[in-house]
Every structure is written in C-alpha cells, then in structure tokens.
Design a protein around this motif. Structure first.
Motif, PDB file in Angstrom:
ATOM      1  N   ALA A   1      -3.299  32.099  28.813  1.00 49.09           N
ATOM      2  CA  ALA A   1      -2.336  31.127  29.343  1.00 49.09           C
ATOM      3  C   ALA A   1      -1.901  31.484  30.757  1.00 49.09           C
ATOM      4  CB  ALA A   1      -1.118  31.056  28.414  1.00 49.09           C
ATOM      5  N   GLU A   2      -1.563  32.750  30.998  1.00 47.76           N
ATOM      6  CA  GLU A   2      -1.095  33.126  32.330  1.00 47.76           C
ATOM      7  C   GLU A   2      -2.185  32.985  33.382  1.00 47.76           C
ATOM      8  OE1 GLU A   2      -2.004  36.775  29.801  1.00 47.76           O
ATOM      9  OE2 GLU A   2      -0.862  34.907  29.636  1.00 47.76           O
TER      10      GLU A   2
ATOM     11  N   LYS B   1       6.501  21.575  36.160  1.00 44.63           N
ATOM     12  CA  LYS B   1       7.551  22.510  35.756  1.00 44.63           C
ATOM     13  C   LYS B   1       7.267  22.920  34.314  1.00 44.63           C
ATOM     14  CE  LYS B   1      11.116  20.560  38.769  1.00 44.63           C
ATOM     15  NZ  LYS B   1      12.474  19.951  38.838  1.00 44.63           N
ATOM     16  N   THR B   2       6.624  24.050  34.192  1.00 42.64           N
ATOM     17  CA  THR B   2       6.191  24.521  32.874  1.00 42.64           C
ATOM     18  C   THR B   2       7.306  25.283  32.196  1.00 42.64           C
ATOM     19  OG1 THR B   2       3.949  24.698  33.715  1.00 42.64           O
ATOM     20  CG2 THR B   2       4.422  25.843  31.668  1.00 42.64           C
ATOM     21  N   ASN B   3       7.479  25.020  30.910  1.00 43.65           N
ATOM     22  CA  ASN B   3       8.450  25.783  30.135  1.00 43.65           C
ATOM     23  C   ASN B   3       7.934  27.191  29.879  1.00 43.65           C
ATOM     24  OD1 ASN B   3      10.129  23.525  29.916  1.00 43.65           O
ATOM     25  ND2 ASN B   3       9.008  22.785  28.119  1.00 43.65           N
ATOM     26  N   VAL B   4       8.875  28.049  29.532  1.00 41.73           N
ATOM     27  CA  VAL B   4       8.506  29.422  29.234  1.00 41.73           C
ATOM     28  C   VAL B   4       7.690  29.491  27.956  1.00 41.73           C
ATOM     29  CG1 VAL B   4       9.384  31.749  28.795  1.00 41.73           C
ATOM     30  CG2 VAL B   4      10.552  30.242  30.439  1.00 41.73           C
ATOM     31  N   HIS B   5       8.022  28.657  26.983  1.00 44.86           N
ATOM     32  CA  HIS B   5       7.345  28.686  25.697  1.00 44.86           C
ATOM     33  C   HIS B   5       5.985  28.009  25.808  1.00 44.86           C
ATOM     34  CE1 HIS B   5      11.057  30.104  23.925  1.00 44.86           C
ATOM     35  NE2 HIS B   5      11.710  29.101  24.499  1.00 44.86           N
ATOM     36  N   PHE B   6       5.046  28.530  25.030  1.00 44.56           N
ATOM     37  CA  PHE B   6       3.706  27.971  25.008  1.00 44.56           C
ATOM     38  C   PHE B   6       3.717  26.650  24.244  1.00 44.56           C
ATOM     39  CE2 PHE B   6       2.175  32.564  25.241  1.00 44.56           C
ATOM     40  CZ  PHE B   6       2.067  32.500  26.624  1.00 44.56           C
ATOM     41  N   PRO B   7       2.737  25.772  24.516  1.00 48.14           N
ATOM     42  CA  PRO B   7       2.685  24.495  23.782  1.00 48.14           C
ATOM     43  C   PRO B   7       2.267  24.728  22.335  1.00 48.14           C
ATOM     44  CG  PRO B   7       0.760  24.745  25.164  1.00 48.14           C
ATOM     45  CD  PRO B   7       1.667  25.885  25.520  1.00 48.14           C
ATOM     46  N   LEU B   8       2.607  23.752  21.483  1.00 46.46           N
ATOM     47  CA  LEU B   8       2.261  23.836  20.071  1.00 46.46           C
ATOM     48  C   LEU B   8       0.905  23.185  19.833  1.00 46.46           C
ATOM     49  CD1 LEU B   8       5.683  22.969  18.397  1.00 46.46           C
ATOM     50  CD2 LEU B   8       4.746  25.218  18.997  1.00 46.46           C
TER      51      LEU B   8
ATOM     52  N   THR C   1      -3.020  21.129  29.358  1.00 48.39           N
ATOM     53  CA  THR C   1      -1.938  20.187  29.632  1.00 48.39           C
ATOM     54  C   THR C   1      -0.665  20.913  30.039  1.00 48.39           C
ATOM     55  OG1 THR C   1      -2.888  18.693  27.989  1.00 48.39           O
ATOM     56  CG2 THR C   1      -0.603  18.319  28.634  1.00 48.39           C
ATOM     57  N   TRP C   2      -0.368  21.987  29.360  1.00 53.02           N
ATOM     58  CA  TRP C   2       0.832  22.784  29.665  1.00 53.02           C
ATOM     59  C   TRP C   2       0.741  23.425  31.040  1.00 53.02           C
ATOM     60  CZ3 TRP C   2       0.755  28.168  30.259  1.00 53.02           C
ATOM     61  CH2 TRP C   2       2.005  28.798  30.328  1.00 53.02           C
ATOM     62  N   ALA C   3      -0.455  23.907  31.418  1.00 55.82           N
ATOM     63  CA  ALA C   3      -0.598  24.612  32.691  1.00 55.82           C
ATOM     64  C   ALA C   3      -0.523  23.668  33.880  1.00 55.82           C
ATOM     65  CB  ALA C   3      -1.919  25.379  32.712  1.00 55.82           C
ATOM     66  N   LEU C   4      -0.917  22.401  33.711  1.00 57.59           N
ATOM     67  CA  LEU C   4      -0.943  21.464  34.830  1.00 57.59           C
ATOM     68  C   LEU C   4       0.373  20.733  35.038  1.00 57.59           C
ATOM     69  CD1 LEU C   4      -4.493  19.908  34.397  1.00 57.59           C
ATOM     70  CD2 LEU C   4      -3.755  21.639  36.017  1.00 57.59           C
TER      71      LEU C   4
ATOM     72  N   ILE D   1      -8.398  30.330  13.697  1.00 57.82           N
ATOM     73  CA  ILE D   1      -8.056  30.748  15.057  1.00 57.82           C
ATOM     74  C   ILE D   1      -6.674  30.249  15.433  1.00 57.82           C
ATOM     75  CG2 ILE D   1      -8.758  30.582  17.476  1.00 57.82           C
ATOM     76  CD1 ILE D   1     -11.632  30.295  16.501  1.00 57.82           C
ATOM     77  N   SER D   2      -6.359  29.039  15.090  1.00 59.47           N
ATOM     78  CA  SER D   2      -5.020  28.491  15.316  1.00 59.47           C
ATOM     79  C   SER D   2      -4.753  27.443  14.242  1.00 59.47           C
ATOM     80  CB  SER D   2      -4.899  27.867  16.713  1.00 59.47           C
ATOM     81  OG  SER D   2      -5.778  26.765  16.848  1.00 59.47           O
ATOM     82  N   ARG D   3      -3.475  27.292  13.910  1.00 60.76           N
ATOM     83  CA  ARG D   3      -3.058  26.296  12.918  1.00 60.76           C
ATOM     84  C   ARG D   3      -2.186  25.242  13.591  1.00 60.76           C
ATOM     85  NH1 ARG D   3      -3.942  28.238   7.614  1.00 60.76           N
ATOM     86  NH2 ARG D   3      -4.472  30.472   7.554  1.00 60.76           N
ATOM     87  N   GLU D   4      -2.161  24.095  13.019  1.00 62.67           N
ATOM     88  CA  GLU D   4      -1.385  22.984  13.574  1.00 62.67           C
ATOM     89  C   GLU D   4       0.101  23.334  13.567  1.00 62.67           C
ATOM     90  OE1 GLU D   4      -1.007  18.118  12.981  1.00 62.67           O
ATOM     91  OE2 GLU D   4      -2.280  19.343  11.670  1.00 62.67           O
ATOM     92  N   GLY D   5       0.709  23.290  14.747  1.00 58.82           N
ATOM     93  CA  GLY D   5       2.110  23.635  14.899  1.00 58.82           C
ATOM     94  C   GLY D   5       2.352  25.035  15.428  1.00 58.82           C
ATOM     95  N   ASP D   6       1.304  25.881  15.513  1.00 56.18           N
ATOM     96  CA  ASP D   6       1.460  27.223  16.065  1.00 56.18           C
ATOM     97  C   ASP D   6       1.344  27.195  17.585  1.00 56.18           C
ATOM     98  OD1 ASP D   6       1.700  28.090  13.516  1.00 56.18           O
ATOM     99  OD2 ASP D   6      -0.347  28.893  13.353  1.00 56.18           O
ATOM    100  N   PRO D   7       1.968  28.144  18.294  1.00 56.72           N
ATOM    101  CA  PRO D   7       1.829  28.191  19.755  1.00 56.72           C
ATOM    102  C   PRO D   7       0.390  28.493  20.168  1.00 56.72           C
ATOM    103  CG  PRO D   7       3.715  29.490  19.018  1.00 56.72           C
ATOM    104  CD  PRO D   7       2.940  29.134  17.795  1.00 56.72           C
ATOM    105  N   VAL D   8      -0.035  27.890  21.242  1.00 59.64           N
ATOM    106  CA  VAL D   8      -1.377  28.093  21.791  1.00 59.64           C
ATOM    107  C   VAL D   8      -1.246  28.982  23.031  1.00 59.64           C
ATOM    108  CG1 VAL D   8      -3.441  26.987  22.711  1.00 59.64           C
ATOM    109  CG2 VAL D   8      -2.084  25.841  20.953  1.00 59.64           C
ATOM    110  N   ASN D   9      -1.945  30.127  23.030  1.00 57.92           N
ATOM    111  CA  ASN D   9      -1.848  31.053  24.161  1.00 57.92           C
ATOM    112  C   ASN D   9      -3.167  31.308  24.853  1.00 57.92           C
ATOM    113  OD1 ASN D   9      -3.080  32.441  22.151  1.00 57.92           O
ATOM    114  ND2 ASN D   9      -1.672  34.181  22.144  1.00 57.92           N
ATOM    115  N   GLU D  10      -4.261  30.658  24.434  1.00 66.77           N
ATOM    116  CA  GLU D  10      -5.540  30.833  25.094  1.00 66.77           C
ATOM    117  C   GLU D  10      -6.421  29.625  24.836  1.00 66.77           C
ATOM    118  OE1 GLU D  10      -7.191  34.399  23.630  1.00 66.77           O
ATOM    119  OE2 GLU D  10      -7.457  33.675  21.573  1.00 66.77           O
TER     120      GLU D  10
END
Length: 715
Positions: free
Chosen positions: A585-586, A560-567, A554-557, A506-515
C-alpha cells in the motif's frame, strides 16, 4: 578545429574592446574544451562508455614494450588464471622426471639400471612449453603497475605507472625468484649434467638429479601462493562455484599424491641399487665386481659377461625372496611386484595409488627399515598428510557442505516448526497447511531470501534486475500497459515476491486490503456477496496476468487518503498454488503521488473496463434494468387492455334495446366484463408496486468507488 579557432581569435581582434557576447563565449569555451581534449588524447580518444578500456593505463598508440597494465583489470585477471593453470601443469609434469630410471631384466637372470629415452623426450618437450609461461609472466610483471604503499591509507590506493619505477621494484622483490622458477633446470640436468658425471655409483646421479628437481619444485610451489592471493584479492575466490572449489582442492590433493608416488618410485630404484652396491662390495675379492656393471650401458663388455655368470648379487637382492638378509622396508612392495621394471602406465598408476593410500591413512600401514632416508620419507608423509587433511580436505568438505547447507537449514527449520506445532497442540489440518506453505516456499526459492539480496544491490542494478523480472508481468495488466516506462520502472522497483499454497484465503470480504497482487503462475478464485446481500453471489477465476486488490488502487489515487486501508469487497482464495508479485500500500501510494501521469481520463476508461467490481456492477445493473423494462411493458399492456374494456362498455347506453336485451338475457356477460376489469386493475397495481420495488433496488445498486483520475488537485 585549429582553423576555426584562429578565425575566432581574428574576429575578436576586429571588435572593439575585444567584446564577446554571452552566446559566443559559451560556444568558444566549448570549442576550446573540445580542442584541448583532442590535443590531450590525440586521434585515439578514450571511449568513456567502455570502462574496460580505462583499465589499461596507456594509450593505444604506444609500442607494446611501453604499455602499463592495471593489476585490477580483466586482462591481468585472465592472465593470472591462465598462469595458475600453467603452474599446476608444470607441477604435474616435473615429478615425471623421477620415472626416467628403470630396472631392465636381462635374459640370464641379471638386471641393470637404464633410462627411459622416449619418456625423457616427451617430458622435456612438455616441460619446455610450461617454461614459456613462466618467461611470459616475467615480461608481464615488468609492465604491470603496482599500488603505492604510502597511498593505502584510504581506499585502494594510487597506482604507480612509471615504467622505470615498476621495473626497479620488480627486480628488488620477485624477479630472482621468478627467474629460478623459469630456468629449465631438469632439462639441463637430464641432457647435460647427468651424462657428464663420471662417477660409477648410479645413486650419486639419482641423488643429484632429485635434489635439482626438488629445489626448483619448491620454488614453483611457493609461486602458487601469491598467485592465488592475487586472484582472491581481485574476485574474492579462486573458483566461482562450490563444485569448482571442491574440484580445485581435490586436484591439489591428487597432485600431492602424484608427487609422493614419484618420490617413492625413485627411492625404490635407489634402494635396489644400494643393495646391489653392498653385495658388490662383499664379493669384490671373488668376482672383481665393479659398480659400473649396474648400468645397462656396460652390458656388452666381456668383463660384464664374465661377472654376470659368477656373481650372486642379483640372487641376494631379489625382493621376491623373503630369506635374503637385506631389508627393503616400505620399498619391498614396488620391488617385489615388479613396478620398477613395468611399462610406464603400469608403474605410474601403481605409484599414484601408493601415494594416495599413504596420504589418506597418514602413513599408518608403512613398515620401514633402519634406512635413514626411508624413515625421513615416512615422517614427511605423516606430517604432510595431516596438513593436507587440515587444509585441502577440510576446504573441500566445506565447499561440498555449502551445496547442501540450505537444505539442512530447511530441515532443521521444519523440525523446529513441527515441535512448535505439537507443543501448542495445533489441529492436524492446520499443521498440514503450515507444512504445505513451508514446502511451497522452499520449492520456489530454495531458501534464498530474495528481498535481502535485492536490497543489498546498488539502486541502479536493483532497478535493472527488478525491471527484468517484473516488467513483462506488469505490462500484462491492462491498466498499467497505458503508462510510460518511467512509471513502470517505479512500480517494478517496489514489487516483492508472494507465494501461496492451494486453498488459502488471501483476503476476505470486509477485511482491510494492504497489497495488490499480480499473478505469475496459478489461479485465484475471487467472489463477492455485495456486502452480505441476500440471493447475491458473483465468482470469477483470476489467471496469470490478472490482478487482485484493486480497492487499494482506488484508495491510493484519492487526493486525500485516509490513514486506514480500504475494505475488501471480494473474497480471494487460491485455487491452485500461486506465485505472484505484491505491491504494498505505501509503495503504491508513493507511486501515485509522485507521478501525475497516473491521472488521466484514458486510464479512467481502462480502469472501468477491466475492473472486476465495475463488471459486476454493470452486469447487475443490466439485469435489473432489463427486468424493469419487462415489467414496464407488462404494465403498459395491462393499462391498454383496461382502457379498451371501458371503451367497449361506453359504446352501449342503458336506454337502448340491445342493452336491455343484453341485460335481461345476458346479465352474466355484463358481470364478466366487470370482473375482468377488476382483475386487470389488481395486476396493474401489483406491477406498479413491483416497478417501484425494482426502482428502489436499482437506486440501491450503487457504483463502485472510483479513483479521481483528474490531476487538478495535484496542481
């Protein structure tokens, strides 16, 4: 209420200039509103919380004969369904009147026409019960509102609730048709008209009886069409399920076969009587044959006995004899097999089978004679069978195909996917993974696009459905269990379904997380190497109720959130087939920005306690601190031992005798103490280096990223 209103008016007159203070003006207007509302509706007020009561456009204190019904209410809709069943029952009962005549075989080889008295009584009772529904429908239509044709420019239009206008309109339009359908014509014909007919020709009676029933039968069949249209206009379809729609059309087809078989039976009786009449006319000069002898009512007379011994009418009209000159045509089957003289159930099922056979084959096996009525009946069978196949059987096929429509679509989609994979030469293991995913999705959803269904619903209904589906699951997540219902509703409203087959990353370490995933069924394996750190590996199993992708929270809270998703800090792989809900994410960012209650110290402690990242960091920190503590204790013990050794050497000065003796005779002992001291100094230095190395490792083991649970930046 009225007394308090009078007191308020008296109090106003006592004051100078009739002055009313603002608070009193508001209370007075409120009391006046309540008074006028109570006066308007009376003691029986309309319950605004129950919309079904608003469908009846009259107050409950009016008598029943003055109440007006809304044509779109559930009461009228239920009645239309009941009335449709009653109409179908009446259409099923009426053809049984054609089975009343029967041919009775006498012992001397003669035959006669009689009436089935027991069947006529039973059919009359059932038909009278069906007529009551037609009369009740007339009474209901006199009290059912209608839509004003002039108001149909926009929307459904305005209802006319004036009872006089409703009655005048109904009398001008459908009243006379409903009256003709409700009049008990078959009962009157069987019990009053036919016994009053003095004609000796039995065919005249049968023809009159058949025409009366056919005329009213056509009227009743006509009433089903607008009745079905009303039900379709109210709810969209007559039958709610595909199987129900197929059964309804099959019932209509069987009803047509039932009617065809009944007409075939009556025409067979008439064809037999026609043969007897022709033979009676031919031998009139020899036997003085009379048409009244055909009826079983005259069997006991002396003239009938004399005629029966001389006549050859029955021998010349025997359908089982192929050498007779009379051609029975299509009716020879019923006459030769004795269906016209059999018990009721036998002849009914024989005629029903015959009607179903002819309608199914469009009358192809029919062999007719030159009889006009027979040929007209055959033509009608051929034409009606084509119409029934085009309408009823076509609709029934459509209903049945709709049941397996999605299965066929899935098969076509799977075939297209296989062709695409073969065209692009995908490896066999990758093709198998694709097929497995398609199969898992089909087994879970059966081809239903859940998101499109939910998006088509109104916001209020969609919110309630999502709450029913997801609320218990979201409450299982410890972090969300601390939130109130309003925040949980906002989260549930934005969850979408997620499916994943076995052994899928589903996700790998270092990939962006979007959900963020909330597991419903199945297991996930979550592992990490702490950014590729050597000799470090941590793995856990996520079960139903757990969640993955907390980096997104963590990214959503963050304020000032960056445009890029967290890793992603972990690699998530499905251990079994997984069904879950995903929060994108949105959507999570929207919930975090809209609801400040998400930021609190209590939630911070809950997040740390249940976060897998924090648990991994705490375990590593405890292990490193324990090892550091053990090495510190070892270093302290070595330091104490070394100081003890030096103190022992200082207790013996070099000028003393024991020292000299020890030096001359025990020089090896002095070297042993020195060597031991040097060895312990090396161990102490090594322990110090290891302590500094472990201290650096602990400093490098940083805490995971944590959201800002303070609400100050939102204020």
């Amino acid at each position: 209420m009225f007394g308090s209103r009078v007191q308020d008016e008296v109090e106003m007159q006592r004051r100078p200039n009739n002055r009313i203070f603002p608070d009193e003006r508001q209370n007075q207007s409120k009391s006046l509103y309540q008074t006028t509302r109570a006066d308007r509706f009376g003691a029986n007020r309309i319950d605004l919380k129950n919309p079904e009561k608003l469908k009846v456009l009259n107050e409950s204190n009016k008598p029943w004969h003055q109440r007006i019904l809304d044509p779109g209410s559930n009461i009228v809709l239920r009645w239309n369904r009941v009335y449709l069943v009653a109409c179908l029952f009446a259409l099923f009962i009426d053809p049984f009147f054609y089975y009343l005549p029967l041919i009775r075989q006498n012992g001397n080889g003669s035959s006669c026409v009689a009436k089935d008295q027991g069947l006529s009584i039973r059919i009359t009772v059932l038909r009278s019960l069906a007529d009551l529904f037609y009369m009740l429908n007339i009474a209901i239509k006199f009290h059912t509102a209608y839509v004003d044709p002039k108001s149909r420019v926009l929307g459904k239009g305005e209802l006319v609730v004036d009872i006089k206008k409703i009655q005048r309109r109904y009398i001008r339009t459908d009243f006379f048709v409903d009256i003709l359908a409700a009049v008990p014509l078959p009962q009157v014909t069987v019990w009053l008209i036919m016994p009053a007919i003095k004609s000796s020709d039995y065919n005249i009676r049968n023809t009159t009886f058949a025409l009366v029933i056919v005329i009213q039968y056509v009227i009743r069949m006509y009433l089903i069409i607008p009745l079905s249209n009303q039900i379709i206009k109210a709810v969209g379809v007559v039958a709610k399920s595909a199987w129900g729609g197929a059964a309804y059309n099959l019932l209509l087809y069987m009803l047509a076969s039932h009617i065809t078989g009944a007409i075939y039976y009556l025409l067979s009786i008439e064809r037999q009587i026609t043969c007897w009449d022709q033979q009676c006319v031919a031998e009139y000069n020899d036997t003085h044959c009379n048409f009244s002898f055909i009826s079983c009512e005259n069997n006991g007379s002396n003239d009938y006995s004399v005629w029966a011994n001389k006549t050859k009418v029955f021998a010349n009209c025997d359908a089982t004899n192929s050498s007779i000159s009379f051609n029975y045509g299509m009716f020879s089957s019923a006459l030769s097999k004795g269906a016209v003289s059999s018990p009721f159930l036998e002849k009914y099922f024989f005629c029903l089978w015959w009607g179903l056979l002819q309608l199914s084959s469009s009358g192809n096996p029919l062999v007719t004679s030159a009889f006009i009525t027979e040929n007209a009946f055959a033509i009608a069978i051929g034409a009606i069978s084509l119409i029934l196949f085009a309408q009823l059987i076509g609709k029934m096929q459509t209903y049945l195909q709709s049941i397996s429509k999605r299965l066929e679509e899935w098969r076509l989609r799977q075939r297209d996917m296989d062709e695409w994979m073969r065209h692009h030469q995908l490896p066999s293991h990758l093709q198998e993974r694709v097929r497995r995913f398609v199969q898992v999705k089909w087994l879970a959803t059966r081809g239903v696009e859940e998101e499109s269904i939910l998006q088509a619903l109104p916001a209020d209904i969609r919110r309630d459905v999502q709450r029913h589906l997801c609320l218990d699951l979201v409450r299982r997540v410890p972090f969300f269990s601390e939130m109130d219902n309003q925040l949980l509703d906002a989260i549930c409203e934005r969850l979408v379904s997620f499916l994943c087959p076995e052994n899928t990353y589903i996700s790998r370490e270092g990939d962006p997380v979007n959900e963020m995933l909330f597991i419903i069924r199945g297991k996930l394996e979550s592992s990490t190497t702490n950014g590729g750190r050597s000799n470090f590996f941590n793995s856990i199993i996520l079960r139903p109720g757990d969640f993955a992708g907390e980096e997104l929270l963590t990214w959503a809270l963050l304020p000032k959130t960056n445009v890029h998703f967290p890793l992603s800090t972990r690699t998530v792989r499905s251990h079994t087939e997984v069904e879950a809900f995903a929060l994108r994410a949105e959507d999570l960012k929207f919930v975090a920005n809209q609801f400040r209650r998400l930021h609190s110290k209590k939630l911070q402690h809950t997040f740390r306690f249940y976060s897998h990242h924090w648990r991994t960091w705490a375990a590593c920190f405890i292990q490193a601190a324990w090892r550091q503590h053990q090495r510190r204790k070892l270093a302290e013990s070595l330091s104490r031992w070394e100081s003890y050794s030096w103190w022992s050497a200082e207790d013996h000065p070099t000028g003393d005798k024991p020292r000299q003796e020890g030096t001359s005779s025990g020089g090896g002992g002095t070297r042993t103490i020195a060597e031991g001291a040097i060895a312990h100094m090396h161990k102490l230095a090594s322990a110090s280096r290891r302590f500094r190395t472990e201290d650096v490792a602990i400093r490098r083991l940083q805490k995971p990223d944590e959201p800002d649970f303070s609400a100050d930046h939102f204020d």
